[in-house]
Design a protein around this motif. Structure first.
Motif, PDB file in Angstrom:
ATOM      1  N   LEU B 199       4.558  -0.912  -1.212  1.00 37.15           N
ATOM      2  CA  LEU B 199       3.311  -0.646  -1.943  1.00 37.15           C
ATOM      3  C   LEU B 199       3.257   0.833  -2.317  1.00 37.15           C
ATOM      4  O   LEU B 199       3.180   1.195  -3.466  1.00 37.15           O
ATOM      5  N   GLY B 200       3.308   1.686  -1.300  1.00 32.99           N
ATOM      6  CA  GLY B 200       3.338   3.125  -1.580  1.00 32.99           C
ATOM      7  C   GLY B 200       3.941   3.826  -0.378  1.00 32.99           C
ATOM      8  O   GLY B 200       3.458   3.657   0.728  1.00 32.99           O
ATOM      9  N   THR B 201       4.979   4.578  -0.563  1.00 33.96           N
ATOM     10  CA  THR B 201       5.704   5.130   0.584  1.00 33.96           C
ATOM     11  C   THR B 201       6.863   6.007   0.149  1.00 33.96           C
ATOM     12  O   THR B 201       7.113   6.167  -1.029  1.00 33.96           O
ATOM     13  N   GLN B 202       7.595   6.568   1.121  1.00 37.50           N
ATOM     14  CA  GLN B 202       8.741   7.409   0.810  1.00 37.50           C
ATOM     15  C   GLN B 202       9.969   6.908   1.547  1.00 37.50           C
ATOM     16  O   GLN B 202       9.938   6.776   2.759  1.00 37.50           O
ATOM     17  N   PHE B 203      11.021   6.654   0.804  1.00 30.03           N
ATOM     18  CA  PHE B 203      12.224   6.123   1.445  1.00 30.03           C
ATOM     19  C   PHE B 203      13.459   6.408   0.608  1.00 30.03           C
ATOM     20  O   PHE B 203      13.364   6.788  -0.559  1.00 30.03           O
ATOM     21  N   VAL B 214      19.370   1.811   3.772  1.00 29.84           N
ATOM     22  CA  VAL B 214      17.970   2.073   3.440  1.00 29.84           C
ATOM     23  C   VAL B 214      17.336   2.807   4.616  1.00 29.84           C
ATOM     24  O   VAL B 214      17.423   2.350   5.755  1.00 29.84           O
ATOM     25  N   VAL B 215      16.720   3.950   4.351  1.00 29.08           N
ATOM     26  CA  VAL B 215      16.070   4.721   5.406  1.00 29.08           C
ATOM     27  C   VAL B 215      14.623   4.969   5.013  1.00 29.08           C
ATOM     28  O   VAL B 215      14.352   5.437   3.903  1.00 29.08           O
ATOM     29  N   LEU B 216      13.713   4.650   5.916  1.00 31.99           N
ATOM     30  CA  LEU B 216      12.298   4.839   5.617  1.00 31.99           C
ATOM     31  C   LEU B 216      11.794   6.126   6.238  1.00 31.99           C
ATOM     32  O   LEU B 216      11.975   6.364   7.433  1.00 31.99           O
ATOM     33  N   LEU B 234      10.340  -2.506   8.035  1.00 28.61           N
ATOM     34  CA  LEU B 234      10.847  -1.233   8.567  1.00 28.61           C
ATOM     35  C   LEU B 234       9.698  -0.281   8.890  1.00 28.61           C
ATOM     36  O   LEU B 234       8.746  -0.167   8.128  1.00 28.61           O
ATOM     37  N   GLN B 235       9.831   0.395  10.018  1.00 31.20           N
ATOM     38  CA  GLN B 235       8.878   1.444  10.401  1.00 31.20           C
ATOM     39  C   GLN B 235       9.496   2.802  10.042  1.00 31.20           C
ATOM     40  O   GLN B 235      10.712   2.913   9.926  1.00 31.20           O
ATOM     41  N   PRO B 236       8.650   3.832   9.928  1.00 34.79           N
ATOM     42  CA  PRO B 236       9.202   5.159   9.636  1.00 34.79           C
ATOM     43  C   PRO B 236      10.280   5.548  10.648  1.00 34.79           C
ATOM     44  O   PRO B 236      10.125   5.297  11.845  1.00 34.79           O
ATOM     45  N   GLY B 237      11.372   6.138  10.160  1.00 35.06           N
ATOM     46  CA  GLY B 237      12.455   6.550  11.045  1.00 35.06           C
ATOM     47  C   GLY B 237      13.440   5.431  11.327  1.00 35.06           C
ATOM     48  O   GLY B 237      14.361   5.601  12.111  1.00 35.06           O
ATOM     49  N   GLU B 238      13.241   4.295  10.676  1.00 33.69           N
ATOM     50  CA  GLU B 238      14.203   3.205  10.889  1.00 33.69           C
ATOM     51  C   GLU B 238      15.152   3.095   9.705  1.00 33.69           C
ATOM     52  O   GLU B 238      14.814   3.426   8.569  1.00 33.69           O
ATOM     53  N   MET B 239      16.337   2.597  10.030  1.00 33.73           N
ATOM     54  CA  MET B 239      17.370   2.501   9.008  1.00 33.73           C
ATOM     55  C   MET B 239      18.007   1.118   9.073  1.00 33.73           C
ATOM     56  O   MET B 239      18.218   0.576  10.155  1.00 33.73           O
ATOM     57  N   VAL B 240      18.310   0.575   7.898  1.00 38.86           N
ATOM     58  CA  VAL B 240      19.060  -0.678   7.864  1.00 38.86           C
ATOM     59  C   VAL B 240      20.346  -0.426   7.101  1.00 38.86           C
ATOM     60  O   VAL B 240      20.344   0.179   6.032  1.00 38.86           O
ATOM     61  N   ARG B 241      21.459  -0.845   7.683  1.00 39.20           N
ATOM     62  CA  ARG B 241      22.740  -0.749   6.988  1.00 39.20           C
ATOM     63  C   ARG B 241      23.202  -2.177   6.709  1.00 39.20           C
ATOM     64  O   ARG B 241      23.247  -3.004   7.602  1.00 39.20           O
TER      65      ARG B 241
END
Lengths: 203, 338
Positions: B199-203, B214-216, B234-241
């Motif tokens: 919706l609205g965020t930085q990643f 992908v890193v949030l 995903l929560q802030p500071g989480e990454m998916v490879r």
């Protein structure tokens, strides 16, 4: 032919500057960062030799770079040698800042730009006594050089500015820069055949 | 160059000669002349050697700022300039012009074929942008979201009122998505089965290598992986490879800064190996790093430094950081222990 570079690790080969300067004038922040990276070591080294006051040097370098960016539209596009431009500017700023500061006003004869003279490695296996004596002799000889003369030597040999540029920065005649360096070389030359390790001028 | 009678020069004269000094101080500059001259006049060798010593052995007391001090000073310099827009305004205005142009076209269409507008109502705005090697662009999308496109990447944007905003990304980008009042979704599609819904965020999304990463940094995102029918929050500071090869994926907690700081022009290096640096140089500048002693690749450093979008400068910086020797041959960089 790389030997000289290895010895004087402080001298980096940097990409051609005129285009970098052009990009700075156009407002390119990358060029600005590049100029900082390429010159900060030399500016700090010069500043510390000039007044040995870390805070003052830091502040003046900060102002210098901020002004560089803010007034970039009014800077001369003619600047060929960025380091020459930056060092002249830093020198003027440091002088102004020292003049404002009363504590420094009585210190005309204050030293700076102290240098040492090292002998090639193969000569270093010598008796320490001889070294100490030689050191004393050379120190006495070099003590005749004034601070201004040492600064000229510094700008030529450490910062690798041309005789003309050194004269420009220090408001001297090119001839007197030449004579100054000639005097220093003569002193060093006299000492060269003798083995000696490190020599500090000043205190 | 003035003709000088170097044959009559003594060691002292040489040491005083500007041209000679230049050769000694920066051997790369005057070597052709002096090496040839020395070959032609071997009898002057002793004088030359003595003169070299005179010039070379003058040493000044070293004063050096630490890497951290240099960085702090640079931050102080930039901090004082904050009023200025940090991103490249050029790119922004290009987009703006493009947008104005698009608006003009739309306006023309409106007059010429109003009825057609009535029928279709939603004409998608389609925009595209790309970066070359060694280039980074900050884009302002029509919905006011900001995208920083890393080198050698491509982005396609389609936005229609009432429908989700969608972009297709090939390469790497950092997204700062604006939350719209109508809670309009923003979807990032990669070409490798991974879609990010927000919706609205930085990643940060990187699909440049063998994986999609992908890193949030802030907010919340939903990750859809096609073929798996899975959605990951995903929560802030989480990454998916996500591995493009076998479709496997893993989720982990990381220091997001390390993955996103490039969009602010800094390289954050935390346990940063030479292999990471090699991947960076390949990705951003198209340089291939060659290391014969693969043990070197595991050599790690920590710290941070500004990213300069000039391959040569960047190589010089990394060379210093890793204390190794880089030899550049075209687009190949050979690395050796110092």
């Amino acid at each position: 032919m790389n030997t000289g570079k290895a010895v004087r690790a402080d001298l980096k080969v940097v990409p051609s500057h005129s285009s970098l300067w052009g990009r700075l004038l156009e407002g390119d922040r990358h060029a600005f960062a590049e100029i900082y990276e390429a010159h900060i070591d030399h500016l700090y080294h010069y500043g510390m030799h000039f007044c040995r006051d870390h805070e003052r040097v830091n502040d003046n370098i900060q102002d210098l770079f901020q002004d560089l960016w803010l007034t970039r539209e009014h800077l001369s596009p003619q600047v060929q040698h960025i380091r020459y431009y930056l060092i002249s500017s830093l020198r003027r700023r440091l002088l102004r800042s020292l003049q404002r500061d009363r504590r420094w006003q009585h210190r005309d004869s204050w030293d700076g730009f102290e240098f040492e003279f090292t002998t090639p490695k193969e000569n270093q296996l010598i008796l320490e006594e001889t070294a100490a004596e030689q050191k004393k002799l050379l120190q006495a000889a070099l003590a005749n050089l004034t601070r201004r003369q040492r600064e000229a030597i510094y700008l030529r040999f450490y910062q690798n500015l041309s005789y003309n540029e050194v004269a420009g920065i220090m408001s001297m005649q090119v001839d007197s820069v030449y004579n100054t360096i000639s005097k220093a070389i003569a002193i060093l030359k006299k000492n060269l055949p003798f083995p000696l390790l490190l020599l500090f001028l000043g205190r | 160059m003035a003709r000088k009678d170097y044959l009559s020069y003594t060691a002292r004269d040489f040491a005083l000669d500007e041209d000679f000094q230049q050769w000694v101080l920066q051997p790369a500059t005057r070597n052709v002349f002096w090496e040839r001259w020395l070959q032609q006049h071997p009898e002057k060798e002793a004088d030359i050697r003595e003169a070299r010593q005179l010039v070379q052995n003058i040493r000044f007391t070293p004063y050096q700022l630490s890497a951290g001090q240099k960085e702090a000073l640079w931050d102080a310099i930039c901090g004082g300039l904050e009023d200025e827009a940090p991103s490249a305004p050029k790119t922004r205005s290009n987009w703006w012009q493009l947008w104005k142009y698009a608006a003009a076209v739309l306006f023309g269409m409106l007059i010429a074929g109003g009825w057609w507008w009535w029928q279709t109502e939603h004409t998608p705005a389609i925009l595209s942008a790309h970066t070359r090697l060694g280039e980074v662009k900050t884009l302002l999308l029509p919905d006011s979201s900001e995208v920083t496109l890393n080198a050698n990447s491509r982005l396609l944007y389609a936005g229609t009122d009432g429908k989700p905003r969608e972009v297709w990304l090939d390469g790497e980008a950092f997204f700062h998505v604006k939350h719209t009042r109508s809670n309009q979704k923003f979807i990032v599609h990669t070409y490798d089965n991974v879609n990010v819904e927000v919706l609205g965020t930085q990643f940060n999304v990187n699909s440049a290598g063998k994986e999609v990463v992908v890193v949030l940094q802030q907010g919340k995102i939903l990750l859809h992986i096609e073929g798996h029918n899975t959605s990951l929050a995903l929560q802030p500071g989480e990454m998916v490879r996500y591995s493009k090869q076998d479709g496997d994926f893993t989720k982990s907690s990381v220091n997001a800064d390390q993955y996103v700081s490039w969009h602010t022009g800094r390289l954050t290096m935390e346990d940063y190996s030479l292999a990471d640096a090699a991947a960076f140089m390949e990705r951003v500048f198209g340089k291939t790093i060659i290391v014969q002693d693969t043990q070197l690749l595991k050599y790690k450093v920590s710290g941070s430094m500004p990213i300069v979008y000039n391959a040569d400068t960047m190589l010089v910086q990394l060379e210093k950081v890793f204390r190794m020797k880089f030899n550049q041959k075209g687009d190949e960089v050979w690395i050796q222990k110092k």
